[in-house]
Design a protein around this motif. Structure first.
Motif, PDB file in Angstrom:
ATOM      1  N   GLY A 107       1.392   9.173  -5.761  1.00 14.12           N
ATOM      2  CA  GLY A 107       1.942  10.515  -5.567  1.00 14.12           C
ATOM      3  C   GLY A 107       2.839  10.909  -6.722  1.00 14.12           C
ATOM      4  N   ALA A 108       3.674   9.958  -7.177  1.00 15.73           N
ATOM      5  CA  ALA A 108       4.563  10.232  -8.313  1.00 15.73           C
ATOM      6  C   ALA A 108       3.746  10.496  -9.574  1.00 15.73           C
ATOM      7  CB  ALA A 108       5.513   9.054  -8.532  1.00 15.73           C
ATOM      8  N   ALA A 109       2.651   9.749  -9.751  1.00 14.47           N
ATOM      9  CA  ALA A 109       1.795   9.950 -10.931  1.00 14.47           C
ATOM     10  C   ALA A 109       1.174  11.343 -10.904  1.00 14.47           C
ATOM     11  CB  ALA A 109       0.700   8.878 -10.977  1.00 14.47           C
ATOM     12  N   VAL A 110       0.725  11.769  -9.719  1.00 10.08           N
ATOM     13  CA  VAL A 110       0.164  13.124  -9.589  1.00 10.08           C
ATOM     14  C   VAL A 110       1.242  14.153  -9.901  1.00 10.08           C
ATOM     15  CG1 VAL A 110      -0.739  14.800  -7.935  1.00 10.08           C
ATOM     16  CG2 VAL A 110      -1.666  12.486  -7.972  1.00 10.08           C
ATOM     17  N   ASP A 111       2.449  13.942  -9.357  1.00 11.61           N
ATOM     18  CA  ASP A 111       3.565  14.860  -9.631  1.00 11.61           C
ATOM     19  C   ASP A 111       3.854  14.915 -11.131  1.00 11.61           C
ATOM     20  OD1 ASP A 111       3.750  15.323  -6.945  1.00 11.61           O
ATOM     21  OD2 ASP A 111       5.520  14.050  -6.624  1.00 11.61           O
ATOM     22  N   ASN A 112       3.872  13.723 -11.769  1.00 12.29           N
ATOM     23  CA  ASN A 112       4.123  13.675 -13.216  1.00 12.29           C
ATOM     24  C   ASN A 112       3.026  14.417 -13.976  1.00 12.29           C
ATOM     25  OD1 ASN A 112       6.443  12.200 -12.890  1.00 12.29           O
ATOM     26  ND2 ASN A 112       5.503  10.223 -13.318  1.00 12.29           N
ATOM     27  N   GLY A 113       1.780  14.221 -13.548  1.00 15.90           N
ATOM     28  CA  GLY A 113       0.661  14.925 -14.202  1.00 15.90           C
ATOM     29  C   GLY A 113       0.821  16.429 -14.082  1.00 15.90           C
ATOM     30  N   ASN A 114       1.190  16.880 -12.876  1.00  9.07           N
ATOM     31  CA  ASN A 114       1.403  18.320 -12.673  1.00  9.07           C
ATOM     32  C   ASN A 114       2.572  18.827 -13.510  1.00  9.07           C
ATOM     33  OD1 ASN A 114      -0.720  18.468 -10.859  1.00  9.07           O
ATOM     34  ND2 ASN A 114       0.573  18.177  -9.070  1.00  9.07           N
ATOM     35  N   VAL A 171       0.848  -1.203   0.000  1.00  7.41           N
ATOM     36  CA  VAL A 171       0.000   0.000   0.000  1.00  7.41           C
ATOM     37  C   VAL A 171       0.881   1.251   0.000  1.00  7.41           C
ATOM     38  CG1 VAL A 171      -1.581   1.364   1.428  1.00  7.41           C
ATOM     39  CG2 VAL A 171      -2.060  -1.037   1.016  1.00  7.41           C
ATOM     40  N   SER A 172       1.945   1.225   0.829  1.00  3.91           N
ATOM     41  CA  SER A 172       2.863   2.368   0.863  1.00  3.91           C
ATOM     42  C   SER A 172       3.501   2.590  -0.508  1.00  3.91           C
ATOM     43  CB  SER A 172       3.951   2.148   1.915  1.00  3.91           C
ATOM     44  OG  SER A 172       3.383   2.140   3.202  1.00  3.91           O
ATOM     45  N   GLU A 173       3.918   1.484  -1.146  1.00  9.27           N
ATOM     46  CA  GLU A 173       4.508   1.597  -2.487  1.00  9.27           C
ATOM     47  C   GLU A 173       3.499   2.207  -3.460  1.00  9.27           C
ATOM     48  OE1 GLU A 173       5.930  -2.176  -3.933  1.00  9.27           O
ATOM     49  OE2 GLU A 173       7.031  -2.573  -2.082  1.00  9.27           O
ATOM     50  N   LEU A 174       2.256   1.702  -3.396  1.00 10.97           N
ATOM     51  CA  LEU A 174       1.226   2.198  -4.321  1.00 10.97           C
ATOM     52  C   LEU A 174       0.910   3.667  -4.051  1.00 10.97           C
ATOM     53  CD1 LEU A 174      -1.167  -0.889  -4.434  1.00 10.97           C
ATOM     54  CD2 LEU A 174       0.318  -0.064  -6.258  1.00 10.97           C
TER      55      LEU A 174
END
Length: 114
Positions: free
Chosen positions: A61-68, A53-56
């Motif tokens: 979070g990384a996906a949101v950062d990438n989207g931003n 769960v922590s990894e996901l």
């Protein structure tokens, strides 16, 4: 003889009851050990799931950062295109001014020649 027989029967019954109780206790102990083992397995699985769960969450979070970041790059790209359009417009105006100056120079030379 009769009293001894009754006492012997009672003691055998007590021993039999004690044996049964001991067997029940041993069975209960085995069941407890089995349940403890199952509990440990579940604890291990739970720890693995928490880790996953922590990894996901990190991936999300990384996906949101990438989207931003992508949004930011698109915005930057749009601004660059607008600047390029502005520069192109300025170059066209400069070219038109140079063309006008050149024509005036040619006309001035013609006047001097004639």
């Amino acid at each position: 003889g009769w009293v001894r027989y009754v006492i012997m029967m009672k003691s055998e019954r007590k021993e039999s009851n004690l044996r049964e109780q001991r067997e029940h206790l041993e069975a209960a102990e085995e069941k407890i050990e089995s349940l403890e083992s199952q509990l440990q397995t579940l604890k291990n699985q739970n720890a693995q799931l928490k880790s996953r769960v922590s990894e996901l969450e990190g991936s999300a979070g990384a996906a949101v950062d990438n989207g931003n970041m992508i949004k930011g790059l698109k915005r930057d790209n749009k601004q660059q295109r607008e600047r390029a359009d502005d520069a192109e417009g300025a170059l066209v105006q400069l070219y038109e001014c140079l063309e006008l100056i050149f024509r005036q120079m040619v006309a001035g030379l013609r006047n001097k020649v004639s």
